[in-house]
Motif scaffolding. Sequence first.
Motif, PDB file in Angstrom:
ATOM      1  N   GLY A 291     100.118  15.055   6.710  1.00  0.00           N
ATOM      2  CA  GLY A 291     100.987  16.087   7.204  1.00  0.00           C
ATOM      3  C   GLY A 291     100.490  16.786   8.135  1.00  0.00           C
ATOM      4  O   GLY A 291     101.161  18.019   8.639  1.00  0.00           O
TER       5      GLY A 291
ATOM      6  N   ASN B  99     100.966  22.650   0.957  1.00  0.00           N
ATOM      7  CA  ASN B  99     101.693  21.852  -0.069  1.00  0.00           C
ATOM      8  C   ASN B  99     100.778  21.014  -0.700  1.00  0.00           C
ATOM      9  O   ASN B  99     100.694  20.125  -1.977  1.00  0.00           O
ATOM     10  CB  ASN B  99     102.759  21.416   0.240  1.00  0.00           C
ATOM     11  N   ASN B 100      99.987  20.187   0.259  1.00  0.00           N
ATOM     12  CA  ASN B 100      98.991  19.229  -0.426  1.00  0.00           C
ATOM     13  C   ASN B 100      98.043  19.866  -1.302  1.00  0.00           C
ATOM     14  O   ASN B 100      97.593  19.205  -2.453  1.00  0.00           O
ATOM     15  CB  ASN B 100      97.756  18.893   1.081  1.00  0.00           C
TER      16      ASN B 100
ATOM     17  N   ASN C 238     102.476  21.813   5.545  1.00  0.00           N
ATOM     18  CA  ASN C 238     102.270  20.478   4.685  1.00  0.00           C
ATOM     19  C   ASN C 238     100.695  20.784   4.105  1.00  0.00           C
ATOM     20  O   ASN C 238     100.703  20.228   2.835  1.00  0.00           O
ATOM     21  CB  ASN C 238     102.105  19.822   5.877  1.00  0.00           C
ATOM     22  N   CYS C 239      99.837  21.479   4.808  1.00  0.00           N
ATOM     23  CA  CYS C 239      98.295  21.507   4.232  1.00  0.00           C
ATOM     24  C   CYS C 239      98.537  22.298   2.915  1.00  0.00           C
ATOM     25  O   CYS C 239      97.460  21.947   1.947  1.00  0.00           O
ATOM     26  CB  CYS C 239      97.426  22.214   5.114  1.00  0.00           C
TER      27      CYS C 239
ATOM     28  N   GLU D 124     105.925  22.181  -4.753  1.00  0.00           N
ATOM     29  CA  GLU D 124     105.692  22.494  -3.162  1.00  0.00           C
ATOM     30  C   GLU D 124     106.519  23.705  -3.093  1.00  0.00           C
ATOM     31  O   GLU D 124     107.320  24.168  -3.699  1.00  0.00           O
ATOM     32  CB  GLU D 124     106.501  21.241  -2.632  1.00  0.00           C
TER      33      GLU D 124
ATOM     34  N   THR E 265     108.457  17.294   7.426  1.00  0.00           N
ATOM     35  CA  THR E 265     108.384  15.855   7.203  1.00  0.00           C
ATOM     36  C   THR E 265     107.070  15.322   7.711  1.00  0.00           C
ATOM     37  O   THR E 265     106.281  16.069   8.302  1.00  0.00           O
ATOM     38  CB  THR E 265     109.524  15.060   8.015  1.00  0.00           C
ATOM     39  N   ARG E 266     106.983  13.942   7.367  1.00  0.00           N
ATOM     40  CA  ARG E 266     105.665  13.256   7.713  1.00  0.00           C
ATOM     41  C   ARG E 266     105.953  11.984   8.025  1.00  0.00           C
ATOM     42  O   ARG E 266     106.605  11.184   7.403  1.00  0.00           O
ATOM     43  CB  ARG E 266     104.707  13.302   6.431  1.00  0.00           C
TER      44      ARG E 266
ATOM     45  N   CYS F 190     111.269  21.264   3.596  1.00  0.00           N
ATOM     46  CA  CYS F 190     109.625  20.997   3.425  1.00  0.00           C
ATOM     47  C   CYS F 190     109.497  20.118   4.878  1.00  0.00           C
ATOM     48  O   CYS F 190     110.331  18.950   5.241  1.00  0.00           O
ATOM     49  CB  CYS F 190     109.365  20.070   2.374  1.00  0.00           C
TER      50      CYS F 190
ATOM     51  N   VAL G 146     103.112  15.438  -2.503  1.00  0.00           N
ATOM     52  CA  VAL G 146     104.366  15.985  -1.932  1.00  0.00           C
ATOM     53  C   VAL G 146     105.426  14.906  -2.114  1.00  0.00           C
ATOM     54  O   VAL G 146     105.134  13.655  -2.095  1.00  0.00           O
ATOM     55  CB  VAL G 146     104.091  16.525  -0.795  1.00  0.00           C
TER      56      VAL G 146
ATOM     57  N   ASP H 112     104.472  24.162  10.613  1.00  0.00           N
ATOM     58  CA  ASP H 112     104.754  23.026   9.774  1.00  0.00           C
ATOM     59  C   ASP H 112     103.701  22.580   9.381  1.00  0.00           C
ATOM     60  O   ASP H 112     103.446  21.963   8.217  1.00  0.00           O
ATOM     61  CB  ASP H 112     105.824  22.013  10.477  1.00  0.00           C
TER      62      ASP H 112
END
Length: 267
Positions: free
Chosen positions: A196, A55-56, A52-53, A65, A188-189, A186, A224, A48
């Motif tokens: 993320g 998608n950043n 996140n990285c 994303e 979560t954060r 996706c 994101v 995960d």
Amino acid sequence: MKKNKLAAILLACCATVCSLGTVQAGAVNLHDEATMTEEEKQIKEYCDIVVNCVNNERTERGLSELMTFPELSEITCIRAEELPVKFDHTRPDGSMCFSILKENGIRYSAVAENLAGGRPDPVSTVEQWMNSEGHRKNILGEKYTHIGIGYYYDADSDWKYHWSMFLIGTYDTESKEPFVFDGQYCPTRELGDADGSHVINSLDAKKILHYASSRAAGVEMGVVHDFIEAADVNGDGIVDARDASAVLAYCAAVGSGENAVLEDFIW
């Protein structure tokens, strides 16, 4: 061969599917967290973080994303488990890497695989890929809609830490919109975890300040979907230096050994 060197292997294609292979035993369970082992939960967290990285990197460049879903993650973990045997886009049974997708019923119009080895940290592994022209091109591909990340550790292998990534593009035949898989998501954060990485640290404050300064200068910065919710630490509806200050104060307290929580530094 240096173990912290990115594997100089990449393959991308708008593919016709290659010959079938056989799924090896030992696939991880990423469907139901209640039944996951502690090791499987750790693998999911690592994967995960990578999503996140990635998608950043994509959203900062105005790209969409990528979504993930359990079946693709499990398949990609099988690929990671194969890498100590054969670190290549050809699987140990001689079939191409993409064969595992078709034999599990995953269709696509475009596909790529990235591999990496030697680093235990998800964030630095994404940095490895982004510092390699071909791998970066895959990650930033406009045609991709979904991503799977796999991780496998083998203490007796040359690389020890093995990472695999499948990027696929798949669209609904009627609407032409990205296909929606059961359980896709996706990651979560949490509050304060702006990047993320699942750790609240100075890099989160840096990202918050970057976003705030860009907005102040009239520059739209792609982020994101849940960045604002994570970055607006004080909950006033504005992402600004006060949110970054709260994160930095929290980090300083934790670094000095205090038993602190982020909420202690919100004003």
